[in-house]
Scaffold this motif. Structure first.
Motif, PDB file in Angstrom:
ATOM      1  N   ARG A 289       0.823  -1.207   0.000  1.00 32.33           N
ATOM      2  CA  ARG A 289       0.000   0.000   0.000  1.00 32.33           C
ATOM      3  C   ARG A 289       0.859   1.259   0.000  1.00 32.33           C
ATOM      4  NH1 ARG A 289      -5.178   0.172   0.373  1.00 32.33           N
ATOM      5  NH2 ARG A 289      -5.232  -2.005   1.028  1.00 32.33           N
ATOM      6  N   ARG A 290       2.060   1.172   0.558  1.00 29.84           N
ATOM      7  CA  ARG A 290       2.998   2.292   0.506  1.00 29.84           C
ATOM      8  C   ARG A 290       3.942   2.166  -0.683  1.00 29.84           C
ATOM      9  NH1 ARG A 290       3.846   1.062   6.351  1.00 29.84           N
ATOM     10  NH2 ARG A 290       5.888   0.286   5.775  1.00 29.84           N
ATOM     11  N   LEU A 291       4.321   0.935  -0.987  1.00 29.10           N
ATOM     12  CA  LEU A 291       5.325   0.693  -2.017  1.00 29.10           C
ATOM     13  C   LEU A 291       4.850   1.080  -3.413  1.00 29.10           C
ATOM     14  CD1 LEU A 291       8.004  -0.602  -3.004  1.00 29.10           C
ATOM     15  CD2 LEU A 291       6.823  -2.819  -2.965  1.00 29.10           C
ATOM     16  N   LEU A 292       3.622   0.716  -3.760  1.00 29.52           N
ATOM     17  CA  LEU A 292       3.136   0.909  -5.132  1.00 29.52           C
ATOM     18  C   LEU A 292       3.109   2.376  -5.565  1.00 29.52           C
ATOM     19  CD1 LEU A 292       0.340  -1.803  -5.073  1.00 29.52           C
ATOM     20  CD2 LEU A 292       2.336  -1.802  -6.576  1.00 29.52           C
ATOM     21  N   PRO A 293       2.500   3.291  -4.794  1.00 27.13           N
ATOM     22  CA  PRO A 293       2.489   4.683  -5.259  1.00 27.13           C
ATOM     23  C   PRO A 293       3.868   5.322  -5.312  1.00 27.13           C
ATOM     24  CG  PRO A 293       1.547   4.517  -3.050  1.00 27.13           C
ATOM     25  CD  PRO A 293       1.708   3.120  -3.555  1.00 27.13           C
ATOM     26  N   ILE A 294       4.732   4.975  -4.354  1.00 26.10           N
ATOM     27  CA  ILE A 294       6.073   5.560  -4.358  1.00 26.10           C
ATOM     28  C   ILE A 294       6.888   5.012  -5.523  1.00 26.10           C
ATOM     29  CG2 ILE A 294       8.215   5.809  -3.070  1.00 26.10           C
ATOM     30  CD1 ILE A 294       5.833   7.432  -2.019  1.00 26.10           C
ATOM     31  N   ALA A 295       6.762   3.726  -5.814  1.00 30.56           N
ATOM     32  CA  ALA A 295       7.463   3.151  -6.964  1.00 30.56           C
ATOM     33  C   ALA A 295       6.977   3.786  -8.262  1.00 30.56           C
ATOM     34  CB  ALA A 295       7.258   1.639  -6.993  1.00 30.56           C
ATOM     35  N   MET A 296       5.681   4.031  -8.360  1.00 31.62           N
ATOM     36  CA  MET A 296       5.114   4.579  -9.589  1.00 31.62           C
ATOM     37  C   MET A 296       5.686   5.971  -9.883  1.00 31.62           C
ATOM     38  SD  MET A 296       1.095   5.008 -10.654  1.00 31.62           S
ATOM     39  CE  MET A 296       0.774   6.231  -9.380  1.00 31.62           C
ATOM     40  N   VAL A 297       5.637   6.871  -8.899  1.00 36.26           N
ATOM     41  CA  VAL A 297       6.130   8.229  -9.161  1.00 36.26           C
ATOM     42  C   VAL A 297       7.654   8.260  -9.266  1.00 36.26           C
ATOM     43  CG1 VAL A 297       4.140   9.432  -8.179  1.00 36.26           C
ATOM     44  CG2 VAL A 297       6.018   8.765  -6.683  1.00 36.26           C
ATOM     45  N   SER A 298       8.338   7.374  -8.552  1.00 31.92           N
ATOM     46  CA  SER A 298       9.799   7.305  -8.662  1.00 31.92           C
ATOM     47  C   SER A 298      10.211   6.848 -10.060  1.00 31.92           C
ATOM     48  CB  SER A 298      10.375   6.351  -7.616  1.00 31.92           C
ATOM     49  OG  SER A 298      10.091   6.786  -6.301  1.00 31.92           O
ATOM     50  N   GLY A 299       9.485   5.865 -10.609  1.00 34.39           N
ATOM     51  CA  GLY A 299       9.765   5.416 -11.965  1.00 34.39           C
ATOM     52  C   GLY A 299       9.549   6.521 -12.980  1.00 34.39           C
ATOM     53  N   SER A 300       8.490   7.298 -12.791  1.00 29.54           N
ATOM     54  CA  SER A 300       8.227   8.425 -13.693  1.00 29.54           C
ATOM     55  C   SER A 300       9.355   9.444 -13.648  1.00 29.54           C
ATOM     56  CB  SER A 300       6.905   9.098 -13.316  1.00 29.54           C
ATOM     57  OG  SER A 300       5.815   8.230 -13.517  1.00 29.54           O
ATOM     58  N   LEU A 301       9.764   9.812 -12.446  1.00 36.10           N
ATOM     59  CA  LEU A 301      10.820  10.804 -12.288  1.00 36.10           C
ATOM     60  C   LEU A 301      12.135  10.305 -12.881  1.00 36.10           C
ATOM     61  CD1 LEU A 301      11.558  13.565 -11.041  1.00 36.10           C
ATOM     62  CD2 LEU A 301      12.149  12.343  -8.930  1.00 36.10           C
ATOM     63  N   PHE A 302      12.446   9.048 -12.634  1.00 38.13           N
ATOM     64  CA  PHE A 302      13.702   8.474 -13.121  1.00 38.13           C
ATOM     65  C   PHE A 302      13.750   8.464 -14.647  1.00 38.13           C
ATOM     66  CE2 PHE A 302      16.081   4.598 -14.419  1.00 38.13           C
ATOM     67  CZ  PHE A 302      17.336   4.963 -13.965  1.00 38.13           C
ATOM     68  N   LEU A 303      12.709   7.943 -15.280  1.00 38.03           N
ATOM     69  CA  LEU A 303      12.752   7.816 -16.735  1.00 38.03           C
ATOM     70  C   LEU A 303      12.653   9.173 -17.422  1.00 38.03           C
ATOM     71  CD1 LEU A 303      13.081   5.602 -18.818  1.00 38.03           C
ATOM     72  CD2 LEU A 303      10.608   5.557 -19.104  1.00 38.03           C
ATOM     73  N   LEU A 304      11.985  10.125 -16.810  1.00 41.33           N
ATOM     74  CA  LEU A 304      11.916  11.466 -17.385  1.00 41.33           C
ATOM     75  C   LEU A 304      13.308  12.071 -17.504  1.00 41.33           C
ATOM     76  CD1 LEU A 304      10.108  13.761 -18.399  1.00 41.33           C
ATOM     77  CD2 LEU A 304       9.877  14.528 -16.033  1.00 41.33           C
ATOM     78  N   TRP A 305      14.109  11.938 -16.463  1.00 44.06           N
ATOM     79  CA  TRP A 305      15.462  12.494 -16.508  1.00 44.06           C
ATOM     80  C   TRP A 305      16.407  11.635 -17.350  1.00 44.06           C
ATOM     81  CZ3 TRP A 305      16.809  17.208 -15.843  1.00 44.06           C
ATOM     82  CH2 TRP A 305      16.032  18.038 -15.029  1.00 44.06           C
ATOM     83  N   VAL A 306      16.134  10.333 -17.426  1.00 42.58           N
ATOM     84  CA  VAL A 306      16.895   9.487 -18.347  1.00 42.58           C
ATOM     85  C   VAL A 306      16.699   9.969 -19.775  1.00 42.58           C
ATOM     86  CG1 VAL A 306      16.925   7.185 -19.404  1.00 42.58           C
ATOM     87  CG2 VAL A 306      17.035   7.415 -16.926  1.00 42.58           C
ATOM     88  N   ASP A 307      15.472  10.334 -20.120  1.00 42.00           N
ATOM     89  CA  ASP A 307      15.204  10.827 -21.469  1.00 42.00           C
ATOM     90  C   ASP A 307      15.926  12.149 -21.724  1.00 42.00           C
ATOM     91  OD1 ASP A 307      13.861  10.868 -24.048  1.00 42.00           O
ATOM     92  OD2 ASP A 307      12.621  12.469 -23.202  1.00 42.00           O
TER      93      ASP A 307
END
Length: 348
Positions: A289-307
């Motif tokens: 319940r805590r892991l899923l939302p944090i993983a989701m936004v962390s993945g977004s932030l990470f790949l945005l800067w990777v691009d």
């Protein structure tokens, strides 16, 4: 940090990360073959949010029609791959599992390679590559599921072995299609696609992957308590009243849908689904319940800067995203594992 402290900190952390994603998105619009100032970019964004267009037509076209959908696609794909990584690691109870373990990505590669080298599905026009990749992913999913069930059920060991074997077979088939392709330039296109890119992001291509990510997130959050039980072990889950067989099937198809949809629009981007779930567990623990939302936004932030890094590292060319995630993800993963602050499948 205490359990209560973590529960209080998770919503605040989610808000902070979401705000960073929004800010990073606007900043990412300034980077490209031609750099624009933040003022020029903000004028375009503000104008479109109010229903108009930016004062400079050339800047407006580049920022809003090219860079904005590209950045949003990176946000969506990053979130989807992170969620798929969480689902996969819980499904097989292995912290080293990533979303591509079951061969879905390799199946998508066969479909995409067939489009690039043989011109199949050309009737779909701009969507032909995505359609081919999605059909390949669905075919791989069906093959893995059918073989695993025929051999006794969706157990972690059968899934991993079947996925690894079929992934090798699909990769070999994709390589054969490249070898037999009539155009040598097609091989370069296939390679670039396999390593991942969001350069083809368009406004009309965002709705489907966004809906898939949203649907998967809602379902996974609904199943959060059952996922916690499964992560602790199938016997523990069964003792708590969880139908382990059904839950595994749901997880299998959710991660397959996520991977298929993300690969169809962005190609194969590695390390996101492997590294980000571990980073999220370091931040908030392993309760889903805590892991899923944090993983989701962390993945977004990470790949945005990777691009962003992929765009500015070797101008005027772009580096495939898989190259950047590999360079960044490998040392980051080793660093996270070296810290040893959590155990997989526990709340600590």
């Amino acid at each position: 940090m205490s359990t209560l402290g973590r529960r209080l900190a998770t919503p605040a952390l989610f808000v902070v990360l979401a705000a960073l994603v929004a800010l990073s998105f606007v900043i990412s619009l300034t980077f490209g073959s031609v750099d624009y100032s933040r003022t020029e970019v903000w004028q375009v964004v503000a104008a479109h949010l109010s229903g108009g267009k930016g004062p400079d037509q050339a800047i407006d076209s580049v920022v809003w029609e090219l860079r904005a959908p590209r950045g949003l696609l990176a946000i969506i794909v990053g979130a989807g791959l992170a969620l798929a990584g969480v689902a996969m690691q819980t499904l097989v109870r292995n912290p080293l599992a990533d979303p591509y373990l079951l061969g879905v990505s390799s199946g998508a590669s066969v479909g995409a390679t067939a489009v690039i080298t043989l011109g199949v599905f050309s009737s779909f026009g701009l969507y032909s590559l995505s359609v081919g990749a999605l059909l390949g992913a669905l075919g791989a999913t069906a093959a893995v599921y059918a073989i695993t069930v025929a051999q006794g059920g969706l157990t972690p060991l059968r899934l991993i072995l079947t996925g690894v074997v079929l992934s090798s077979a699909f990769s070999a088939l994709a390589s054969f299609l490249v070898f037999k392709g009539p155009d040598a330039r097609a091989a370069q296109g296939v390679m670039f696609w396999m390593l991942g890119s969001v350069a083809g992001g368009q406004w009309n291509k965002l709705l489907l992957p966004a809906l898939v990510v949203l649907l998967a997130f809602v379902v996974l959050m609904f199943l959060a308590n059952s996922l916690d039980a499964l992560a602790a072990g199938p016997d523990t889950a069964a003792a708590l009243g969880v139908n382990v067989a059904v839950l595994r099937q749901v997880l299998f198809f959710i991660q397959a849908l996520l991977v298929g949809a993300m690969v169809a629009v962005a190609g194969g981007i590695g390390f996101v689904g492997l590294v980000i779930p571990h980073l999220a567990r370091m931040l908030v623990g392993s309760l889903h319940r805590r892991l899923l939302p944090i993983a989701m936004v962390s993945g977004s932030l990470f790949l945005l800067w990777v691009d962003v890094i992929a765009r500015i590292s070797a101008p005027p060319q772009e580096i495939p995203l898989g190259v950047v995630t590999g360079v960044l993800g490998a040392p980051l993963f080793l660093l996270l594992m070296g810290r040893g602050r959590y155990k997989f499948g526990s709340a600590s």
